[in-house]
Design a protein around this motif. Structure first.
Motif, PDB file in Angstrom:
ATOM      1  N   TYR A 126       0.833  -1.210   0.000  1.00 58.80           N
ATOM      2  CA  TYR A 126       0.000   0.000   0.000  1.00 58.80           C
ATOM      3  C   TYR A 126       0.868   1.261   0.000  1.00 58.80           C
ATOM      4  CZ  TYR A 126      -4.151  -2.797   0.779  1.00 58.80           C
ATOM      5  OH  TYR A 126      -5.171  -3.697   0.640  1.00 58.80           O
ATOM      6  N   LYS A 127       1.884   1.246  -0.861  1.00 59.31           N
ATOM      7  CA  LYS A 127       2.750   2.417  -0.981  1.00 59.31           C
ATOM      8  C   LYS A 127       2.580   3.115  -2.328  1.00 59.31           C
ATOM      9  CE  LYS A 127       6.234   0.369   2.075  1.00 59.31           C
ATOM     10  NZ  LYS A 127       7.633  -0.123   2.185  1.00 59.31           N
ATOM     11  N   THR A 128       2.085   2.384  -3.308  1.00 63.82           N
ATOM     12  CA  THR A 128       1.967   2.941  -4.658  1.00 63.82           C
ATOM     13  C   THR A 128       0.572   2.677  -5.222  1.00 63.82           C
ATOM     14  OG1 THR A 128       2.667   0.926  -5.802  1.00 63.82           O
ATOM     15  CG2 THR A 128       4.408   2.419  -5.031  1.00 63.82           C
ATOM     16  N   GLN A 129       0.289   3.354  -6.333  1.00 63.92           N
ATOM     17  CA  GLN A 129      -0.981   3.115  -7.015  1.00 63.92           C
ATOM     18  C   GLN A 129      -1.085   1.665  -7.466  1.00 63.92           C
ATOM     19  OE1 GLN A 129      -2.184   5.988 -10.026  1.00 63.92           O
ATOM     20  NE2 GLN A 129      -3.009   4.350 -11.320  1.00 63.92           N
ATOM     21  N   GLU A 130       0.021   1.091  -7.913  1.00 66.00           N
ATOM     22  CA  GLU A 130       0.008  -0.296  -8.352  1.00 66.00           C
ATOM     23  C   GLU A 130      -0.330  -1.229  -7.196  1.00 66.00           C
ATOM     24  OE1 GLU A 130       2.762  -3.458 -10.879  1.00 66.00           O
ATOM     25  OE2 GLU A 130       3.683  -1.697  -9.932  1.00 66.00           O
ATOM     26  N   ASP A 131       0.181  -0.930  -6.001  1.00 65.92           N
ATOM     27  CA  ASP A 131      -0.159  -1.723  -4.818  1.00 65.92           C
ATOM     28  C   ASP A 131      -1.663  -1.700  -4.570  1.00 65.92           C
ATOM     29  OD1 ASP A 131       2.499  -2.323  -4.360  1.00 65.92           O
ATOM     30  OD2 ASP A 131       2.781  -0.731  -2.889  1.00 65.92           O
ATOM     31  N   ALA A 132      -2.236  -0.504  -4.639  1.00 67.52           N
ATOM     32  CA  ALA A 132      -3.665  -0.358  -4.379  1.00 67.52           C
ATOM     33  C   ALA A 132      -4.497  -1.091  -5.430  1.00 67.52           C
ATOM     34  CB  ALA A 132      -4.046   1.115  -4.338  1.00 67.52           C
ATOM     35  N   GLU A 133      -4.120  -0.970  -6.695  1.00 73.97           N
ATOM     36  CA  GLU A 133      -4.833  -1.657  -7.761  1.00 73.97           C
ATOM     37  C   GLU A 133      -4.745  -3.180  -7.578  1.00 73.97           C
ATOM     38  OE1 GLU A 133      -6.726  -0.484 -10.042  1.00 73.97           O
ATOM     39  OE2 GLU A 133      -5.965   1.359 -10.962  1.00 73.97           O
ATOM     40  N   SER A 134      -3.559  -3.658  -7.216  1.00 75.20           N
ATOM     41  CA  SER A 134      -3.373  -5.096  -7.034  1.00 75.20           C
ATOM     42  C   SER A 134      -4.190  -5.622  -5.856  1.00 75.20           C
ATOM     43  CB  SER A 134      -1.891  -5.412  -6.822  1.00 75.20           C
ATOM     44  OG  SER A 134      -1.143  -5.091  -7.972  1.00 75.20           O
ATOM     45  N   ALA A 135      -4.274  -4.814  -4.799  1.00 76.27           N
ATOM     46  CA  ALA A 135      -5.057  -5.231  -3.638  1.00 76.27           C
ATOM     47  C   ALA A 135      -6.533  -5.366  -3.982  1.00 76.27           C
ATOM     48  CB  ALA A 135      -4.876  -4.226  -2.507  1.00 76.27           C
ATOM     49  N   ILE A 136      -7.051  -4.412  -4.742  1.00 77.63           N
ATOM     50  CA  ILE A 136      -8.457  -4.481  -5.162  1.00 77.63           C
ATOM     51  C   ILE A 136      -8.668  -5.664  -6.102  1.00 77.63           C
ATOM     52  CG2 ILE A 136     -10.161  -3.350  -6.633  1.00 77.63           C
ATOM     53  CD1 ILE A 136     -10.259  -2.324  -3.840  1.00 77.63           C
ATOM     54  N   THR A 137      -7.740  -5.877  -7.016  1.00 75.95           N
ATOM     55  CA  THR A 137      -7.838  -7.025  -7.920  1.00 75.95           C
ATOM     56  C   THR A 137      -7.884  -8.328  -7.135  1.00 75.95           C
ATOM     57  OG1 THR A 137      -6.682  -5.842  -9.678  1.00 75.95           O
ATOM     58  CG2 THR A 137      -6.722  -8.250  -9.831  1.00 75.95           C
ATOM     59  N   GLY A 138      -7.113  -8.384  -6.049  1.00 78.80           N
ATOM     60  CA  GLY A 138      -7.116  -9.572  -5.200  1.00 78.80           C
ATOM     61  C   GLY A 138      -8.468  -9.866  -4.589  1.00 78.80           C
ATOM     62  N   MET A 139      -9.271  -8.825  -4.330  1.00 74.74           N
ATOM     63  CA  MET A 139     -10.598  -9.030  -3.769  1.00 74.74           C
ATOM     64  C   MET A 139     -11.513  -9.718  -4.783  1.00 74.74           C
ATOM     65  SD  MET A 139     -10.924  -5.419  -1.730  1.00 74.74           S
ATOM     66  CE  MET A 139     -12.458  -5.787  -0.883  1.00 74.74           C
ATOM     67  N   TYR A 140     -11.419  -9.315  -6.045  1.00 74.11           N
ATOM     68  CA  TYR A 140     -12.190  -9.991  -7.085  1.00 74.11           C
ATOM     69  C   TYR A 140     -11.710 -11.437  -7.239  1.00 74.11           C
ATOM     70  CZ  TYR A 140     -13.942  -5.388  -8.557  1.00 74.11           C
ATOM     71  OH  TYR A 140     -14.536  -4.158  -8.605  1.00 74.11           O
ATOM     72  N   GLY A 141     -10.386 -11.623  -7.210  1.00 74.95           N
ATOM     73  CA  GLY A 141      -9.837 -12.965  -7.350  1.00 74.95           C
ATOM     74  C   GLY A 141     -10.248 -13.889  -6.223  1.00 74.95           C
ATOM     75  N   TYR A 142     -10.417 -13.330  -5.028  1.00 75.81           N
ATOM     76  CA  TYR A 142     -10.778 -14.128  -3.853  1.00 75.81           C
ATOM     77  C   TYR A 142     -12.155 -14.774  -4.003  1.00 75.81           C
ATOM     78  CZ  TYR A 142     -11.285 -15.240   1.135  1.00 75.81           C
ATOM     79  OH  TYR A 142     -11.452 -15.887   2.334  1.00 75.81           O
ATOM     80  N   LEU A 143     -13.003 -14.207  -4.841  1.00 74.46           N
ATOM     81  CA  LEU A 143     -14.322 -14.792  -5.063  1.00 74.46           C
ATOM     82  C   LEU A 143     -14.225 -16.180  -5.694  1.00 74.46           C
ATOM     83  CD1 LEU A 143     -16.335 -11.693  -6.360  1.00 74.46           C
ATOM     84  CD2 LEU A 143     -16.137 -12.556  -4.028  1.00 74.46           C
ATOM     85  N   HIS A 144     -13.063 -16.502  -6.273  1.00 74.52           N
ATOM     86  CA  HIS A 144     -12.877 -17.814  -6.886  1.00 74.52           C
ATOM     87  C   HIS A 144     -12.354 -18.850  -5.893  1.00 74.52           C
ATOM     88  CE1 HIS A 144     -13.683 -16.696 -11.057  1.00 74.52           C
ATOM     89  NE2 HIS A 144     -13.107 -15.545 -10.779  1.00 74.52           N
ATOM     90  N   SER A 145     -12.239 -18.487  -4.636  1.00 74.14           N
ATOM     91  CA  SER A 145     -11.694 -19.405  -3.637  1.00 74.14           C
ATOM     92  C   SER A 145     -12.751 -20.410  -3.177  1.00 74.14           C
ATOM     93  CB  SER A 145     -11.187 -18.611  -2.430  1.00 74.14           C
ATOM     94  OG  SER A 145     -12.284 -18.121  -1.659  1.00 74.14           O
ATOM     95  N   TRP A 146     -12.308 -21.355  -2.340  1.00 73.80           N
ATOM     96  CA  TRP A 146     -13.219 -22.330  -1.763  1.00 73.80           C
ATOM     97  C   TRP A 146     -14.085 -21.719  -0.662  1.00 73.80           C
ATOM     98  CZ3 TRP A 146     -14.658 -26.899  -3.610  1.00 73.80           C
ATOM     99  CH2 TRP A 146     -13.857 -27.489  -4.577  1.00 73.80           C
ATOM    100  N   ASN A 147     -13.893 -20.446  -0.381  1.00 71.90           N
ATOM    101  CA  ASN A 147     -14.799 -19.745   0.529  1.00 71.90           C
ATOM    102  C   ASN A 147     -16.001 -19.175  -0.214  1.00 71.90           C
ATOM    103  OD1 ASN A 147     -11.907 -19.481   1.710  1.00 71.90           O
ATOM    104  ND2 ASN A 147     -13.277 -19.199   3.446  1.00 71.90           N
ATOM    105  N   PHE A 148     -15.961 -19.207  -1.543  1.00 72.09           N
ATOM    106  CA  PHE A 148     -17.051 -18.626  -2.323  1.00 72.09           C
ATOM    107  C   PHE A 148     -17.460 -19.540  -3.479  1.00 72.09           C
ATOM    108  CE2 PHE A 148     -15.471 -14.705  -0.272  1.00 72.09           C
ATOM    109  CZ  PHE A 148     -16.678 -14.252   0.246  1.00 72.09           C
ATOM    110  N   PHE A 149     -16.984 -19.243  -4.693  1.00 73.24           N
ATOM    111  CA  PHE A 149     -17.567 -19.851  -5.883  1.00 73.24           C
ATOM    112  C   PHE A 149     -17.062 -21.235  -6.223  1.00 73.24           C
ATOM    113  CE2 PHE A 149     -19.487 -15.794  -6.740  1.00 73.24           C
ATOM    114  CZ  PHE A 149     -20.657 -16.167  -7.378  1.00 73.24           C
ATOM    115  N   LYS A 150     -16.066 -21.738  -5.528  1.00 73.16           N
ATOM    116  CA  LYS A 150     -15.710 -23.121  -5.766  1.00 73.16           C
ATOM    117  C   LYS A 150     -16.752 -24.066  -5.175  1.00 73.16           C
ATOM    118  CE  LYS A 150     -11.895 -22.926  -8.195  1.00 73.16           C
ATOM    119  NZ  LYS A 150     -12.051 -21.550  -8.689  1.00 73.16           N
ATOM    120  N   ALA A 151     -17.599 -23.579  -4.274  1.00 72.54           N
ATOM    121  CA  ALA A 151     -18.699 -24.389  -3.746  1.00 72.54           C
ATOM    122  C   ALA A 151     -19.617 -23.627  -2.785  1.00 72.54           C
ATOM    123  CB  ALA A 151     -18.184 -25.662  -3.087  1.00 72.54           C
ATOM    124  N   PRO A 152     -19.108 -23.048  -1.662  1.00 68.84           N
ATOM    125  CA  PRO A 152     -20.018 -22.595  -0.600  1.00 68.84           C
ATOM    126  C   PRO A 152     -21.042 -21.552  -1.003  1.00 68.84           C
ATOM    127  CG  PRO A 152     -17.781 -22.736   0.226  1.00 68.84           C
ATOM    128  CD  PRO A 152     -17.696 -22.923  -1.253  1.00 68.84           C
TER     129      PRO A 152
END
Length: 534
Positions: free
Chosen positions: A38-64
């Motif tokens: 969280y020091k650069t714009q790229e850090d912030a963009e990557s962190a937000i992208t990670g939130m979208y990516g997390y939806l593909h985890s086993w906590n969400f769309f892989k099943a639950p």
């Protein structure tokens, strides 16, 4: 862009079957650490992208997200080995219940970090910073919107423990959680760009219309939950509505007014529209179409693919026999309704034979290309939806069931314009009765499905028709359980079914809410006892 590193709570399956016992395992796979980034714009963009990516985890769309919420209602059935836990009301027997809790609070935590760190980062423009902050507000609101609908009162964490917030936190009342959801969504709609703005980001990013739509759904959820003694007809039986616990103090009419007005903003904004036909909403060729306000983005691989085709489509078309539309729902469609005529598999190959559905249309569907004859088999012929079939010719036949039959490039509608139109019609009817404006939005859905325009209904009849159309239009889009509960008829409808196609639908008061994970009760001294009955 550099490789995204983030923290993921990953569920490791103890068996190849999704319903078997699982263990939680932490791995550095998804979210950013707040200490060294969280020091650069790229850090912030990557962190937000990670939130979208997390939806593909086993906590969400892989099943639950699918099996945790979308098997507990009256419109879906399946084999007992699939439906015996969540599908039979045994929520504490399914590992995904706890996984969802972890998933939603992981998104809350990442949103909190983003909202804390991003304001201090220098960026190329204010518009980029505003979008990132808007996305964080949206994700936090979306998380709490789902948490309180599933668990009722929940801890309202607006700061993380790493930032000095206490580990122990009492549960906030439902109304307090919703007030925060509304506040976050109001900020999100101010900060997020329009869908086609130059600063909107990649396809699948939330936008201003998504914030407005979720806000309209939030108001409608609160408003309908607060209604008392109104009547709703489901499958020919009229039920008297109960007020949902925790919503007693809310002003239903005022909230419905807000739901209607917010939905109208999206309708008049012109960014979204219904696709000309129902089947044009679905399939890989129709991704991110004008009806999809917010759509989960997928790829044809195990990391970012979904199991939607695998779980829901017919055998021979890349699917299994995990779950299907109940015969009662299928029979409620008229003979011309394209959501059943075009939206359901009427022929498929399984166990060495071509099968058809329904039996009454044997003459229509018995002839199969290639000179084969399909038959109706009572134990195996079921109405499988085509919503999540990829639709390409290469997906048909043995290849579709043996090669790449698992995680596929199959998007999911998180917010859909058809849903918004029905929210508008529902809200307008509750405020003013079945006005011309209410009919106009409802009939857009009906006429696309080749149904006659509705007319001449009283308020209760119109309410019941909107409820029926929601069930038909939004089948297996994670809406039905919530619709039954917010309308105060979940227990009545489910218990009247009793057992449907060998699936136990009987429910008790405890099934109105999910059980809080035991790990949370053990670690949070102020959370108190579990939800009633668990």
């Amino acid at each position: 862009m550099k490789t995204i590193k983030y923290l993921l709570i990953l569920l490791t399956l103890a068996s190849a079957l999704w319903g078997c016992k699982n263990e939680l395992e932490e791995k550095v796979y998804d979210f950013y650490s707040p200490n060294n980034l969280y020091k650069t714009q790229e850090d912030a963009e990557s962190a937000i992208t990670g939130m979208y990516g997390y939806l593909h985890s086993w906590n969400f769309f892989k099943a639950p997200y699918l099996f945790g919420e979308d098997v507990d209602h009256d419109h879906v059935v399946g084999p007992q080995w699939i439906m015996s836990d969540m599908g039979a009301g045994n929520f504490n027997n399914y590992w995904g219940t706890s996984a969802l809790w972890v998933g939603w609070y992981s998104l809350v935590s990442q949103s909190n970090i983003t909202l804390e760190k991003v304001p201090g980062i220098k960026m190329a423009s204010d518009s980029v910073k505003n979008r990132i902050l808007g996305e964080a507000y949206f994700f936090r609101a979306w998380s709490y919107y789902n948490l309180t609908r599933l668990w009722g009162p929940v801890p309202l964490r607006l700061e993380n423990v790493s930032s000095g917030a206490p580990i122990d936190l009492a549960r906030a009342p439902v109304t307090e959680v919703y007030n925060q959801v509304i506040a976050d969504l109001q900020k999100a709609e101010q900060l997020l760009p329009l869908r086609f703005s130059p600063n909107a980001g990649a396809a699948g990013k939330v936008n201003r219309g998504a914030a407005k739509t979720l806000l309209a759904k939030t108001y409608a959820t609160m408003a309908s939950s607060a209604l008392n003694a109104e009547q709703l007809t489901v499958r020919g039986k009229t039920y008297t509505k109960d007020v949902v616990k925790g919503y007693e103090s809310l002003d239903s009419k005022a909230l419905y007014t807000k739901a209607r007005d917010k939905a109208l903003e999206v309708i008049q904004g012109g960014e979204f529209n219904l696709m000309p036909t129902f089947m044009q909403v679905w399939g890989r060729a129709n991704k991110n179409n004008p009806e999809m306000i917010w759509e989960l983005q997928t790829q044809d691989n195990d990391t970012y693919g979904t199991l939607l085709q695998y779980y829901y489509s017919a055998p021979w078309y890349g699917g299994t026999s995990y779950q299907w539309m109940s015969a009662k729902l299928y029979d409620s469609y008229t003979a011309k309704d394209t959501r059943a005529v075009d939206g359901v598999f009427h022929q498929y190959y399984m166990y060495g034979a071509w099968m058809l559905y329904p039996e009454r249309d044997t003459t229509l569907y018995k002839s199969v290309s290639g000179g084969f004859t399909a038959k109706f088999y009572p134990a195996y012929s079921h109405p499988f939806t085509k919503k999540y079939w990829l639709g390409a010719s290469t997906e048909i036949g043995a290849t579709g069931t043996t090669v790449r039959a698992g995680n596929r490039d199959c998007d999911f509608p998180l917010l859909r314009y058809a849903d918004l139109l029905l929210i508008y019609a529902e809200a307008e009817n509750e405020i003013n009765g079945p006005t011309q404006a209410a009919y106009a939005q409802l009939n857009k859905i009906r006429e696309r499905s080749k149904l006659a325009a509705a007319s001449g209904l009283n308020k209760q009849e119109f309410r019941s028709l909107v409820f029926e159309e929601r069930g038909k239009e939004l089948y297996q889009e994670v809406n039905r359980r919530h619709d039954l509960i917010r309308w105060g008829v979940y227990l009545q409808v489910m218990n009247d079914l009793g057992t449907d196609e060998n699936v136990i639908k009987t429910r008790s008061d405890k099934n109105l809410l999910f059980p809080i994970p035991q790990d949370e009760i053990n670690s949070n001294k102020l959370i108190g006892v579990n939800n009633p009955g668990w």
